[in-house]
Write an enzyme that holds these catalytic residues in place. Sequence first.
Site, short mmCIF file in Angstrom:
data_model
loop_
_atom_site.label_atom_id
_atom_site.label_comp_id
_atom_site.label_asym_id
_atom_site.label_seq_id
_atom_site.Cartn_x
_atom_site.Cartn_y
_atom_site.Cartn_z
N LYS A 1 6.84 0.05 -4.01
CA LYS A 1 7.13 -1.02 -4.97
C LYS A 1 8.34 -0.70 -5.84
CE LYS A 1 3.23 -2.94 -3.81
NZ LYS A 1 2.97 -4.26 -3.34
C1 LIG Z 1 0.64 1.59 -0.88
C2 LIG Z 1 0.68 0.18 -0.39
N1 LIG Z 1 0.77 -0.04 0.91
C3 LIG Z 1 0.80 -1.28 1.42
C4 LIG Z 1 0.69 -2.38 0.59
C5 LIG Z 1 0.75 -3.75 1.20
O1 LIG Z 1 2.01 -4.33 1.00
P1 LIG Z 1 2.17 -5.90 1.00
O2 LIG Z 1 1.30 -6.41 -0.10
O3 LIG Z 1 3.61 -6.14 0.73
O4 LIG Z 1 1.72 -6.38 2.31
C6 LIG Z 1 0.57 -2.20 -0.78
C7 LIG Z 1 0.45 -3.32 -1.74
O5 LIG Z 1 1.12 -4.28 -1.72
C8 LIG Z 1 0.60 -0.89 -1.29
O6 LIG Z 1 0.57 -0.68 -2.59
N1 LIG Z 2 -0.76 -4.03 -3.11
C1 LIG Z 2 -0.19 -4.66 -4.23
C2 LIG Z 2 -0.74 -6.04 -4.44
C3 LIG Z 2 0.28 -6.93 -5.05
O1 LIG Z 2 1.29 -7.11 -4.12
P1 LIG Z 2 2.72 -7.71 -4.43
O2 LIG Z 2 3.59 -7.02 -3.44
O3 LIG Z 2 2.62 -9.15 -4.23
O4 LIG Z 2 3.11 -7.38 -5.83
C4 LIG Z 2 -0.33 -3.76 -5.44
O5 LIG Z 2 -0.35 -2.57 -5.25
O6 LIG Z 2 -0.45 -4.21 -6.55
#
Ligand SMILES: Cc1ncc(COP(=O)(O)O)c(C=O)c1O
Ligand SMILES: N[C@@H](CCOP(=O)(O)O)C(=O)O
Length: 473
Positions: free
Chosen positions: A116
Amino acid sequence: MGVIVRYVSSRGQAPRLGFADVLLAGLASDGGLYVPETWPTISAATVEGFAGKPYADVAFAVLKPFVGGEISDADLRRMVDEAYATFRHPAVAPLVQTDADTYVLELFHGPTLAFKDVAMQLLARLMDHVLTERGQRATIVGATSGDTGGAAIAAFAQSARTDIFILFPKGRVSPVQQRQMTGHGAANVHALAVEGTFDDCQALVKSMFNDAAFRRDTALSGVNSINWARIMAQIVYYFTAAASLGAPARKISFTVPTGNFGDIFAGYAAKRMGLPIDRLVIATNANDILARTLADGVYETLGVHPTTSPSMDIQVSSNFERLLFEASGRDAALVTRLMQSLSQSGRFTLPDGVLAAIRAEFDAGRADEAATAETIRTVNDTRAYLLDPHTAVAVYVAGATPHDGVMVVLGTAHPAKFPDAVEAASGIRPVLPPTHADLMERPEVFTVLGNDAAAIKSFIAGHSRAATTGVAA
Ligand SMILES: Cc1ncc(COP(=O)(O)O)c(C=O)c1O
Ligand SMILES: N[C@@H](CCOP(=O)(O)O)C(=O)O
């Protein structure tokens, strides 16, 4: 500053907006998600030339067509440079080979040890830049299953123009994730522990955006991947990884641990821009709504199961709406109908053509808890490489999915964010990097609130300086 790029909503009823407005809007006013009106393209020769270039150079080249006309090259370049200077690894997103044809793309070298940070470090700078130019403040809200919240707080705690409110599901995030949100101490940061699941938190955030008066009065803005700028920044690492592994000459696929579908949608966007990705593989944990949807065409929420990969404990996968829009040939009326059906009955059925279009690009698979733990153990035993549980889900699914050529698995979190699960699987307790040495000793500040939209809105309105002083600063 170039031609102004326009963005359209997946539900077709919101105004077309330029980049700066989309950045501040988060969700479109019709409840839809913004995508660029047309996909910019990057030539094969340019992709080839990305090999060996610094991450920030590639980021600037990939992002420029999306912000065109509204942010000068010099400002974009400065923000990109600053954002990626916060990463501990000089390559920002290095590749590690874990098998003959498999690489993990390590996206966890930023300030909060999860992918993120890649988008959030840039997003905070872009928002502050636009707000400063406009003389405005904003109220930032976000829902998190663990990682988005910490990354957003770390990125926005330096912001002079925003107050940030992060909703996390009480008791359902890892202790490290919780401390990253609650141990910050900055005056503009509010961590809200909600009695509910991540899906409840996400629904609460969407309901705030769909309340026009609240949205206007608080100058509401969002940092979840409903915000196009999040996806945009995540496109970059598909280009850096593919170029350094020999694209476009070599066939490359990606497997992505998936929850809200933002990260893998960024891969789809990279492909639409011309990156020759072979397959995009969706990897889910026991919360397997997307794997089920690809198998039978029915998107149906069945309740959330807590797992050792808590950030993927998600049923309502926001960005799937963006894919539905694209896979249906941008049929906003269809997307609106499907989303109405989801909110009324918790399910919808994909039309055959849409399902076929999705299957043409994507595969999907699921790893249960035993497979996830076994993958952590085996990769550590054979390669002396510790996976976090989210990445392990994807390594398992990548191995179970037939593919030609090279497979890149997105490594989305540092194993030390989930020490208990990693230790239980491998016998090794991963340690936090020195930057996080005092994390678990910092005093925690957070507010517990019920799953109650009115109470949460009232808390936010009472604590946001955009709400109490008006949006102009
Ligand atoms: C460590 C981790 N892996 C994978 C994901 C999944 O990613 P996305 O929500 O973009 O599919 C998340 C949360 O979004 C996460 O925090
Ligand atoms: N897995 C995410 C959930 C929120 O996802 P986002 O990519 O839409 O912000 C988290 O860790 O908070």
